[in-house]
Structures are given as structure tokens and as C-alpha cells.
Design a protein around this motif. Structure first.
Motif: not given
Length: 342
Positions: A169-172, A160-164, A185-192, A119-122
Motif C-alpha cells: 500500500r502507498l501513502r503520501f 499504479e505499481y502499488f495498485g497492482e 491513475a489506476k490506484h485500485n484503492g491501494r493508495t491513501r 526502487v520498485f524492485d527493492a
């Protein structure tokens, strides 16, 4: 407080055991003493227990199916994101108005997909196509992913995948307060991280099986403390008798209980209640005693894609709804932004 979800019954697709997460979940559920059955495909779960439709529906909502996601073509997810990222399908909540009632049809059981790397590769391919623009992925279009993530940790891996990632960017969004495992989780501010909020009346009568309002607010404060960008979806905005006061109390509680740091970079999304004719039939079958008002005569018909129109509030009601809730947002959270009203 609503306890974290534990399935009463688990089905596993044989192919799922070719993936580490599939094997890990099988072992976990065996240790928990949960009955495990085999199914040829997560789309073909048959012979669910239950004497009648009413029982079968409720048993299905407490059944988890561990499978492999075959379709890696992502649906679009406007207006909240460019694409929906498929980590799970189905929900253990019993929200009477939920559109999953019709989209899931005869398969209301919960599915989790173990081929998360694929799913991440896609997702990577979708990001490459749009680069250098950012691509937002919505992880809760077809499920309340937080509701099962304490068991699977797929969402945590996605954070963590989107954090890198450089361009993703991830949202849920969730109605559950079981967020503790996501705080480190190492989100690096990239997940809302968004919470679905509503007036107490709506949560009490139309959202059984989900976390209470105070628990959601407490979870939102924890999430903000962990550095996640925070958001609230007020959905569905529902015009019951005392709705203006009910929503005012909601905003008052949010302002009162959220620490200051939680209100920086805060977003709101407003979604009015709507229903389709097929949804109304399914809702009345699954929740025959529902207090949900679905009177076509009182609503405005809006043409939808795929030829299925929906019933929304009348234009003047929509204006009032937008003005009242928009006013509360400005009054209680003047630094926040309203992303859309629909």
C-alpha cells in the motif's frame, strides 16, 4: 493560487541519462528553455548561484537535480508506514518549521530519482519479507512528492505499481493542490492520498510557497471523487494565541466544503510542533523574520534517537491539544478514525 513548480535551474547526473525518465526530463527542460548543468552526483552539487547564504538557500529551493538513487535500502517510517519509499528528496515549499531544514543541511535543492523501476524492485523485496501481511510505503518522508510530480510522474507510476501489488500500500501527504494528473491513475484503492491541513494563521505565516487552505480542500474533494482513500494530517499543531478558534474554523471549512463521499473511510493524523536546537539555528538563519515560537523555556525536552532531543509542548498542553482537536474530529467527522497523536 500557487502555480505548479517550475525549476529555475536544473542539474543532471550523467548516469541519469541511461534511464528513459532521465532522457525525457532533459528533453522537457530543454524545450522549456531552463538552464541545464551537469553534476557528477546528486549529492555533490556545487557552485549554486547567489551572493550570500540567504540568496543561495532560496536559489537552491528552486533548483531541481535529476539523479540516480544509489541507496536502495529503505528507511523505516513509523508511525505512518513500515517503510519510506525514496522517489525524491527536498521541497520547494518554505515552511519555517520543516525538519528537512536540518536533515538536508547544506543541500536544500530538490532531487528526483530516475531509476524508479529499481526502487520498485527493492519495494517488492520488502513486501515479500512481510507477506502475507501488508506493507505500507510512505512516499513523502523527505519531500513533498506531489509538488514535483506534474513534471516527473514518478508518483503516478508508483500509485499504479502499488495498485497492482498484492501486499503493498502507498501513502503520501502534500501541501500542494496540483493533483489533476493523478486523478486518472489506476490506484485500485491501494493508495491513501493525504493532505497536510492547518489553521489559516499557520498556513499564512509559517507555510509560504504552498497551496492555500481552500485550494487544498478543493483538491481533496477531487481526489475523493477519483476514489482514493483520503486522509488529513493536522501538522504541526501550533499553539498560537487564538489556536482553538483557528482549528475549529479549519474543521468547519472541511465539513462545509467536502462532499459526503469524501468523508467515508477518512483518517486523521495529529502531530504537535516540535523542534531541535540545531533546527532552531538553521530556521533562524534561513527565515530571520519568522513568527515561529521556539522558546526552550516554554517547552518540554524529549529525548530522541541518535542523541538529538526535541522540544515538544508541555504535558498539559499536549492533553489539551489532543482533547480539543480530537473533539473537533468527533464533532465534524464522527465516522472518521484518528490514527495517532504524536
Amino acid at each position: 493560487m500557487v502555480k505548479p513548480f517550475v525549476p529555475e535551474l536544473v542539474y543532471i547526473e550523467p548516469r541519469a541519462l541511461e534511464y528513459p525518465l532521465g532522457r525525457e526530463l532533459k528533453e522537457k527542460f530543454e524545450k522549456m528553455g531552463i538552464e541545464i548543468r551537469e553534476t557528477t552526483s546528486h549529492n555533490q552539487v556545487r557552485n549554486l548561484p547567489g551572493e550570500n547564504d540567504f540568496q543561495k538557500y532560496r536559489i537552491a529551493k528552486s533548483t531541481l537535480v535529476v539523479g540516480v538513487r544509489k541507496t536502495l535500502k529503505f528507511d523505516t517510517s513509523k508511525p505512518s508506514a513500515e517503510y519510506a519509499i525514496p522517489l525524491a528528496t527536498g521541497c520547494m515549499g518554505h515552511c519555517h518549521y520543516c525538519y528537512l531544514q536540518t536533515t538536508m543541511g547544506s543541500k536544500p535543492y530538490i532531487r528526483t530519482y530516475v531509476n524508479v523501476e529499481e526502487v520498485f524492485d527493492a519495494a517488492e523485496q520488502y513486501m515479500k519479507e512481510r507477506a502475507p501481511e501488508e506493507t505500507r510505503f510512505e512516499a513523502s518522508c523527505t519531500s513533498d512528492i506531489v509538488g514535483i510530480d506534474h513534471l516527473t510522474h514518478s508518483l503516478k507510476r508508483a500509485i499504479e505499481y502499488f495498485g497492482e501489488s498484492e501486499h503493498g500500500r502507498l501513502r503520501f501527504v502534500t501541501k500542494f493542490a496540483h493533483v489533476d494528473h493523478l486523478l486518472d491513475a489506476k490506484h485500485n484503492g491501494r493508495t491513501r492520498f493525504r493532505f497536510s491541513m492547518n489553521a489559516d494563521y499557520v498556513i499564512k505565516y509559517l507555510e509560504p510557497g504552498t497551496s492555500r487552505l481552500d485550494d487544498r480542500i478543493e483538491a481533496a474533494a477531487k481526489v475523493a471523487k477519483a476514489g482514493y482513500p483520503l486522509g488529513f494530517i493536522i501538522a504541526p499543531i501550533y499553539l498560537y494565541e487564538d489556536w482553538k478558534e483557528g482549528y475549529r474554523i479549519l474543521f468547519e471549512k472541511l465539513q462545509d466544503k467536502l462532499p459526503d463521499y469524501a468523508t467515508k473511510d477518512l483518517t486523521f493524523e495529529l502531530i504537535q510542533h516540535r523542534f531541535t536546537k540545531p533546527a532552531k539555528r538553521v530556521i533562524q538563519k534561513n527565515y530571520p523574520m519568522t513568527k515561529l515560537e521556539m522558546d526552550e523555556e516554554k517547552r518540554k525536552y524529549k529525548w530522541g534517537k541518535y542523541g538529538i532531543g526535541k522540544y515538544v509542548y508541555q504535558k498539559d498542553e499536549q492533553e489539551e491539544m489532543k482533547n480539543v482537536l480530537g473533539g473537533y474530529i468527533n464533532q465534524y467527522f464522527p465516522e472518521s478514525s484518528l490514527e495517532y497523536f504524536t
